[in-house]
Motif scaffolding. Structure first.
Motif, mmCIF file in Angstrom:
data_model
loop_
_atom_site.group_PDB
_atom_site.id
_atom_site.type_symbol
_atom_site.label_atom_id
_atom_site.label_comp_id
_atom_site.label_asym_id
_atom_site.label_seq_id
_atom_site.Cartn_x
_atom_site.Cartn_y
_atom_site.Cartn_z
ATOM 1 N N VAL A 226 0.868 -1.175 0.000
ATOM 2 C CA VAL A 226 0.000 0.000 0.000
ATOM 3 C C VAL A 226 0.906 1.226 0.000
ATOM 4 O O VAL A 226 1.885 1.288 0.743
ATOM 5 N N MET A 227 0.561 2.216 -0.813
ATOM 6 C CA MET A 227 1.434 3.376 -0.992
ATOM 7 C C MET A 227 1.159 4.437 0.080
ATOM 8 O O MET A 227 0.597 5.491 -0.176
ATOM 9 N N THR A 228 1.570 4.114 1.293
ATOM 10 C CA THR A 228 1.382 5.022 2.414
ATOM 11 C C THR A 228 2.510 4.831 3.416
ATOM 12 O O THR A 228 3.306 3.883 3.320
ATOM 13 N N GLN A 229 2.596 5.738 4.369
ATOM 14 C CA GLN A 229 3.650 5.688 5.363
ATOM 15 C C GLN A 229 3.381 4.646 6.437
ATOM 16 O O GLN A 229 4.276 3.920 6.858
ATOM 17 N N ASP A 230 2.128 4.587 6.898
ATOM 18 C CA ASP A 230 1.764 3.704 8.002
ATOM 19 C C ASP A 230 0.745 2.674 7.552
ATOM 20 O O ASP A 230 -0.051 2.921 6.655
ATOM 21 N N ARG A 231 0.752 1.531 8.197
ATOM 22 C CA ARG A 231 -0.184 0.470 7.843
ATOM 23 C C ARG A 231 -1.624 0.892 8.105
ATOM 24 O O ARG A 231 -1.913 1.620 9.049
#
Length: 326
Positions: A226-231
């Motif tokens: 997933v293209m994000t910093q945090d899950r």
């Protein structure tokens, strides 16, 4: 870096507190949500949220209609020509729609030619493969790209310069590769792109995680990152992020929402705004948003318009850096 700052700011905003619900039942004669693409993609998902999420606050059910063409271009043209004052219709949009407005993909129609009405929630980019893909991890994809960038076929529901293209571009740029050399197939919407992935036309679908939840549950696809910093929370809690896999600049958050024609009356516009504000904060709305794989992000009316204007300025800066506009 500015790509990362923009996406990260959206991630943080996604967890803003909900608007307090109001006790009222609102009458809109023939409520309609227009999904400007084929069924099955992100615009469809956005309209389904309005359809289900507003059930308890509208007197009449929301009907969903599809208006494919130009990844939103046909719809925005219609609502700037023959349906400019339609009091019953809202049109689904995403951050990609705003980007298309900024970069001129919708011709003469821009962000000032619609009335942004309300949000549905926020979504995040994802690196998606078929269940039987040879790529078992994001590392496998990156290794293949570095060895021969033309050996991997990427694709999504957006043309060159769209946010889906930018997601693919961010991925290859993370290995200091030239996005102009990647093999990218543009589809007219997420539903068509998913069909292309499942049919073998592309190897990697740089779509949105929220729109693949049904295929993910059915075992048809796998999400490598997933293209994000945090899950994200369940049902995506076990999926790694691009940040934790060593690509902190390859993140992308997507706003989803609704606009109306620019000539709708204040009365009609405010009726829709009030309907969404009444739904926000309710258990029904939050459950519907969650069921569609989105994170809650509640803004409507003038608050949303101010939010959109900030996004427009940031996107314009990003597009200029990428050479998409002068």
């Amino acid at each position: 870096m500015k790509f990362r700052l923009f996406a990260s700011s959206l991630v943080a905003a996604a967890f803003a507190g909900p608007v307090l619900a109001q006790d009222q039942n609102i009458t809109i004669d023939r409520p309609e949500c227009v999904a400007p693409a084929q069924p099955g993609g992100g615009f469809d998902l956005t309209c389904r949220i309005a359809q289900r999420g507003l059930q308890e606050v509208l007197s009449n059910p929301v009907q969903v209609t599809f208006m494919p063409g130009g990844i939103g271009a046909v719809a925005i043209n219609l609502f700037n020509t023959t349906r400019t004052d339609d009091p019953n219709a809202i049109v689904a949009f995403s951050s990609g729609s705003i980007l298309n407005m900024v970069t001129g993909k919708y011709g003469e129609w821009g962000a000032d030619d619609v009335k942004f009405t309300a949000t549905a929630g926020t979504d995040y980019g994802a690196i998606i493969v078929r269940a039987d893909s040879e790529f078992q991890s994001l590392a496998d994809v990156m290794t293949a790209l570095k060895a021969d960038i033309s050996s991997v076929v990427l694709g999504a529901g957006g043309s060159v310069g769209s946010q889906d293209w930018m997601k693919a571009a961010l991925l290859v740029r993370a290995e200091e590769l030239d996005p102009r050399q990647m093999r990218y197939v543009a589809f007219d919407g997420g539903g068509d792109a998913m069909s292309g992935l499942l049919g073998g036309s592309i190897d990697i679908y740089t779509g949105d995680v929220g729109e693949v939840i049904s295929q993910l549950e059915a075992g048809a696809v796998r999400v490598l990152a997933v293209m994000t910093q945090d899950r994200l929370p369940a049902p995506f809690a076990d999926i790694p992020t691009t940040n934790e896999l060593g690509y902190p600049d390859a993140d992308w958050a997507i706003l989803r929402g609704y606009y109306m024609g620019k000539n709708v009356s204040d009365e009609a516009y405010n009726a829709w705004v009030d309907a969404f504000k009444s739904a926000y904060g309710t258990e029904q709305w939050q459950q519907v948003v969650s069921d569609q794989g989105l994170q809650v992000y509640d803004k409507a009316g003038e608050e949303l318009n101010q939010d959109i204007q900030r996004r427009v300025e940031v996107m314009r800066e990003i597009a200029q850096e990428a050479g998409l506009i002068q």
